[in-house]
Design a protein around this motif. Structure first.
Motif, PDB file in Angstrom:
ATOM      1  N   ARG A 109       7.621  19.442  28.736  1.00  0.00           N
ATOM      2  CA  ARG A 109       8.745  20.296  28.372  1.00  0.00           C
ATOM      3  C   ARG A 109       8.360  21.768  28.441  1.00  0.00           C
ATOM      4  N   LEU A 110       7.187  22.124  27.920  1.00  0.00           N
ATOM      5  CA  LEU A 110       6.773  23.526  27.954  1.00  0.00           C
ATOM      6  C   LEU A 110       6.624  24.019  29.387  1.00  0.00           C
ATOM      7  N   ARG A 111       6.102  23.175  30.266  1.00  0.00           N
ATOM      8  CA  ARG A 111       5.943  23.560  31.665  1.00  0.00           C
ATOM      9  C   ARG A 111       7.296  23.942  32.283  1.00  0.00           C
ATOM     10  N   LEU A 169      -2.779  12.519  21.845  1.00  0.00           N
ATOM     11  CA  LEU A 169      -2.927  11.762  23.086  1.00  0.00           C
ATOM     12  C   LEU A 169      -1.586  11.181  23.535  1.00  0.00           C
ATOM     13  N   VAL A 170      -0.753  10.826  22.565  1.00  0.00           N
ATOM     14  CA  VAL A 170       0.553  10.243  22.860  1.00  0.00           C
ATOM     15  C   VAL A 170       1.598  11.318  23.128  1.00  0.00           C
ATOM     16  N   TYR A 171       1.627  12.346  22.310  1.00  0.00           N
ATOM     17  CA  TYR A 171       2.726  13.313  22.362  1.00  0.00           C
ATOM     18  C   TYR A 171       2.461  14.512  23.271  1.00  0.00           C
ATOM     19  N   ASP A 172       1.197  14.814  23.565  1.00  0.00           N
ATOM     20  CA  ASP A 172       0.915  15.975  24.412  1.00  0.00           C
ATOM     21  C   ASP A 172       1.580  15.904  25.786  1.00  0.00           C
ATOM     22  N   PRO A 173       1.576  14.762  26.462  1.00  0.00           N
ATOM     23  CA  PRO A 173       2.248  14.738  27.767  1.00  0.00           C
ATOM     24  C   PRO A 173       3.736  15.075  27.674  1.00  0.00           C
ATOM     25  N   GLY A 179      18.141  19.034  23.392  1.00  0.00           N
ATOM     26  CA  GLY A 179      17.152  18.281  22.632  1.00  0.00           C
ATOM     27  C   GLY A 179      16.949  16.908  23.233  1.00  0.00           C
ATOM     28  N   GLU A 180      15.859  16.294  22.860  1.00  0.00           N
ATOM     29  CA  GLU A 180      15.579  14.933  23.303  1.00  0.00           C
ATOM     30  C   GLU A 180      14.768  14.218  22.234  1.00  0.00           C
ATOM     31  N   LEU A 181      14.925  12.901  22.177  1.00  0.00           N
ATOM     32  CA  LEU A 181      14.169  12.072  21.250  1.00  0.00           C
ATOM     33  C   LEU A 181      13.293  11.129  22.048  1.00  0.00           C
ATOM     34  N   VAL A 182      11.995  11.150  21.767  1.00  0.00           N
ATOM     35  CA  VAL A 182      11.033  10.306  22.467  1.00  0.00           C
ATOM     36  C   VAL A 182      10.334   9.421  21.440  1.00  0.00           C
ATOM     37  N   CYS A 183      10.414   8.124  21.636  1.00  0.00           N
ATOM     38  CA  CYS A 183       9.705   7.152  20.796  1.00  0.00           C
ATOM     39  C   CYS A 183       8.679   6.440  21.670  1.00  0.00           C
ATOM     40  N   THR A 239      -5.166  21.073  21.122  1.00  0.00           N
ATOM     41  CA  THR A 239      -4.893  20.413  22.405  1.00  0.00           C
ATOM     42  C   THR A 239      -3.802  21.138  23.196  1.00  0.00           C
ATOM     43  N   VAL A 240      -2.753  21.590  22.527  1.00  0.00           N
ATOM     44  CA  VAL A 240      -1.699  22.318  23.238  1.00  0.00           C
ATOM     45  C   VAL A 240      -2.181  23.714  23.606  1.00  0.00           C
ATOM     46  N   VAL A 241      -2.956  24.329  22.734  1.00  0.00           N
ATOM     47  CA  VAL A 241      -3.528  25.646  23.043  1.00  0.00           C
ATOM     48  C   VAL A 241      -4.371  25.564  24.315  1.00  0.00           C
ATOM     49  N   ARG A 242      -5.203  24.541  24.428  1.00  0.00           N
ATOM     50  CA  ARG A 242      -6.047  24.385  25.620  1.00  0.00           C
ATOM     51  C   ARG A 242      -5.172  24.238  26.870  1.00  0.00           C
ATOM     52  N   TRP A 243      -4.106  23.459  26.759  1.00  0.00           N
ATOM     53  CA  TRP A 243      -3.234  23.280  27.912  1.00  0.00           C
ATOM     54  C   TRP A 243      -2.594  24.608  28.314  1.00  0.00           C
ATOM     55  N   LEU A 244      -2.123  25.383  27.360  1.00  0.00           N
ATOM     56  CA  LEU A 244      -1.521  26.675  27.681  1.00  0.00           C
ATOM     57  C   LEU A 244      -2.523  27.579  28.393  1.00  0.00           C
TER      58      LEU A 244
END
Length: 266
Positions: free
Chosen positions: A41-43, A32-36, A200-204, A62-67
């Protein structure tokens, strides 16, 4: 998707068994936190309609469903050692492969996008597997890796929260081989594989009492209590104090984040 530690343990066997009644809920709290972040990024990277994609460590899907729903793909290959979380997915474009990423006999073809999130950190052979994933790319295809990075408060070495989190990383490494120490090197790994446009990027994400990320870490720590005490060398009172802190309005921490790195096959 997991690998053995020096003692032979596996994610999903020694810890975090998929059949545990709270395991899917724990994983989905992190998703729920990391999928967005991940899907954003994948988009930006998916070459366009008709792409063939590999999701490594598909988890609850969850990522499979989005793809399948959002990316106009031709095929999604979902790879994991345990694929029970994908049983409800019936899209004809989905191919589910129940296997270990380290299996040298795997022949999955070429992909326009290969994505692995919170997978390689659990595998001692992670550097070799980066090479393998890179070889599975079609020309112009993207490899996207995401794994955990913690940015601890250097002024805090003794709080219950800090002691418990440090114990968690020690216990994970000893029990199932988890190691995040080289995650910041992922962009260099991709460059060294000959990939281009590496970044690369770091997201907290915010660690907020009652929020999904706090729930994820609370459930993780609670499930790891025996290992925290026996291997991580903290007693139950310290763990209880850390759990209470994660649920408290006093919570004020930069929680563990995710480093994403990506590169394109020329």
């Amino acid at each position: 998707m997991t690998g053995p530690s020096a003692s032979g343990g596996h994610y999903g066997e020694a810890l975090f068994e998929p059949e545990h009644p709270q395991e899917s809920e724990r994983i989905d709290a992190a998703a729920l936190v990391y999928d967005p972040v991940t899907t954003g990024r994948l988009r930006a990277l998916i070459p366009g309609p008709g792409a063939r994609c590999l999701e490594v460590g598909a988890g609850t899907g969850t990522v499979v469903r989005w793809l399948l729903d959002e990316a106009e793909v031709t095929e999604v290959v979902a790879l994991d050692r345990d694929t029970g979380g994908l049983d409800a997915l019936t899209d004809p474009r989905l191919r589910v492969v129940t296997a270990d990423l380290r299996d040298e006999s795997l022949d999955l073809g070429g992909f326009d996008l290969v994505h692995a999130r919170f997978v390689l950190m659990h595998l001692p052979e992670r550097r070799q597997l980066v090479s393998r994933l890179g070889r599975w790319l079609n020309p112009g295809g993207w490899l996207v890796l995401g794994d955990a990075v913690e940015v601890p408060n250097p002024l805090d070495t003794s709080s219950a929260y800090r002691r418990t989190m440090d114990a968690m990383w020690r216990a994970l490494r000893s029990t199932i081989g988890t190691d995040t120490s080289d995650v910041p090197a992922y962009p260099h790994f991709l460059r060294d594989e000959g990939l281009r446009n590496v970044a690369g990027e770091l997201v907290c994400p915010p660690l907020v009492a009652g929020g999904p990320l706090a729930r994820f870490w609370s459930e993780t720590l609670d499930r790891m209590r025996p290992a925290l005490e026996e291997i991580g060398r903290v007693d139950s009172a310290v763990v209880e104090e850390a759990l209470a802190y994660l649920a408290s309005p006093r919570l004020a921490e930069l929680g563990p984040g995710m480093l994403m790195a990506w590169g394109r096959r020329p």
